[in-house]
Design an enzyme around this catalytic site. Structure first.
Site: not given
Lengths: 360, 360
Positions: B108, B135, B196, B207, B211
């Protein structure tokens, strides 16, 4: 009927400039036909005009002629789009693919007839390096068949597919909660334009059967139409009624049957769902009651929903949900395929033939 | 980390024959690297060997060298696959695309840094007629970004996107029902390997913010990372704790905060959900309570869920749901992209370079 081709034309008109500028994609409509007229224009038809204006100067429509002409033109990156719900062009599909012309269509007929025909079309496309695309056969614009293909190409194993694949039946069974007689719910659905003119064409489950048959074949099962087990939910008198009015009279007299089903379901904390299922080599279409833990329990309105349980999506399925009918989302699905064919063929422009509505 | 590249290699091994026979697709792995070793083989590496065997005879790995060599080879239909979670190759992406090599990556970082970088990469791909594919940046193997692209290409207008985009936070808030203290739920999630090493790296929402930022950009909003509004759900002492152990002590002392939130939600018939939202030009990440009518109310386990409300999917959104993390589904998503690049470039075979795990 007729609406999808028109809507696709509108979307094409609206998006042409965006696709050219933002995606470097040029689409060119070189042929257009409906049941009455057809027109060819090698340099591309002026899609700023609407369908009627475009066809006003056309010749008399004849499908064999249309396809012969299309093959003659022998344009690279050519796509034939069949937006009819009829079988008028179906018999020509193989011929079209053999001429290295791709096909994109929401029409389910070719894929839900004999397995031999389905296989012949897939093979023709493969051999000639073109595409035979029909994502909109199931769930309209929802990404059902492409998702299935991607799973399989990357080696996932499909364990089970469950779907509510009819917006009409989804609406009817999401609405029917026992407070209103079943016949009234169906009548209301018809009044809202959600059903076929004869609601038995929805309630007999045959359209859903065609969809699950297509998914079964995509998964690799060489099923024939009569191998899909379809539960008949209508009592005999409803089936035998000679008119829609008579059908509704018979359905009224059968309300107890449905009342009992909904009560049994509700007493068990469940709801009724008209489900298509692929499992263990069998394709079934049936009315089932599902409990709160089932993804379909939350269905509302006329949504479609499809759940893939696979080797990788095992504990929790991959689920796709949303409206699975309507001219705009269906045309959008076909449009996405037209663009993907262009990409597959790997050129920056593309000519395409739009076989438009039969009933304009 | 490291797992995805390995899994992709396994899937490739498993599917190579199927793709060749059934789809006429030949994939060829010409280069492979991890952080220690790299190897090139113009005729294709023997993928029946595992990664360690393949790299045993390799040279010392050096990313600049790897990319220079890849460009030198100048193979048609070349794809660079970055399966790392690190930024080691990110600075080379533009260079790679400029060399007419496509990129597929679950990483990402490139897309969630400055908008200028995102735009530069998109432009480079467009100009050179290659693909930059990611994707799996959102929802792993779930068809999120492709669905969004198809909607937009066909002219749909995105009104709103809502998502539960972290499997970890989905699990934590689907599990937390007030019967067990929040700190215990988080501890249990960590013990199961769902978080994590420092659970704050999940709970800080960063995170998820990355996105939703990527989705915002896909929709056409030129947002910078600091324009995503992220609600901090952790009390000060939890944030300030110097170790994971100290964090859990602080979290225990903050259990009342979360207990109050869940009670308020439950009294209103709602459940807590950590939601990312794009609406009205704004990108937000926040803890919200949703009622039974909301699609996210039914979330279970560690499922991701994303709902697109658009001009066409207006009354009922298009919803995609399922596990949104895991090496197998992520690798499968990357695999589908490798195949799509092959198709896009329109040839029957394809060489590809796998930049494999950093931490093998």
């Amino acid at each position: 009927a007729g609406l999808i081709g028109n809507t696709l034309l509108q979307q094409l008109r609206q998006q042409k400039e965006y696709l050219r500028q933002e995606q470097h994609i040029n689409l060119n409509l070189v042929a257009l036909a409906n049941s009455k007229k057809m027109r060819f224009e090698l340099d591309g038809l002026d899609i700023d005009q609407d369908k009627d204006a475009l066809l006003a100067t056309g010749e008399t429509s004849e499908v064999t002629q249309f396809i012969a002409r299309m093959k003659e033109l022998n344009l690279p990156n050519s796509i034939f789009v069949d937006c009819t719900a009829s079988n008028i062009a179906i018999g020509h599909y193989e011929d079209i693919l053999n001429a290295s012309i791709s096909i994109a269509t929401p029409n389910k007929i070719a894929n839900s007839d004999s397995f031999a025909q389905y296989q012949k079309l897939k093979q023709a496309a493969l051999i000639h390096g073109v595409k035979f695309l029909y994502e909109t056969n199931v769930g309209a614009g929802l990404p059902v068949i492409n998702t299935l293909k991607d799973l399989q190409n990357s080696g996932d194993k499909i364990h089970k597919i469950e779907g509510v694949l009819s917006g009409t039946l989804s609406y009817i069974f999401n609405t029917f909660d026992g407070t209103t007689p079943f016949s009234e719910v169906v009548k209301e659905a018809k009044a809202k334009g959600f059903t076929e003119p004869d609601p038995r064409d929805d309630l007999n489950g045959m359209d859903v059967a065609r969809k699950i048959l297509i998914l079964a074949r995509e998964v690799g099962w060489p099923l024939e139409p009569d191998q899909v087990q379809v539960e008949n939910i209508l009592p005999g008198p409803c089936l035998l009624a000679n008119s829609v009015d008579d059908f509704f009279i018979a359905l009224e007299q059968s309300n107890d049957v449905f009342q009992q089903k909904i009560q049994e379901a509700q007493q068990a904390g469940k709801k009724l769902c008209f489900i298509a299922q692929l499992d263990n080599g069998e394709a079934k279409v049936k009315l089932e009651s599902v409990d709160q833990s089932h993804p379909f329990y939350t269905l509302r309105g006329s949504d479609n929903m499809i759940a893939f349980t696979t080797e990788r999506y095992k504990n929790q399925p991959l689920v796709i949900r949303g409206p699975g009918a309507g001219a705009d989302v269906t045309a959008a699905g076909v449009f996405a395929e037209v663009i993907s064919v262009r990409r597959f063929l790997g050129q920056s422009s593309s000519k395409f033939n739009l076989k438009s509505p039969q009933k304009p």
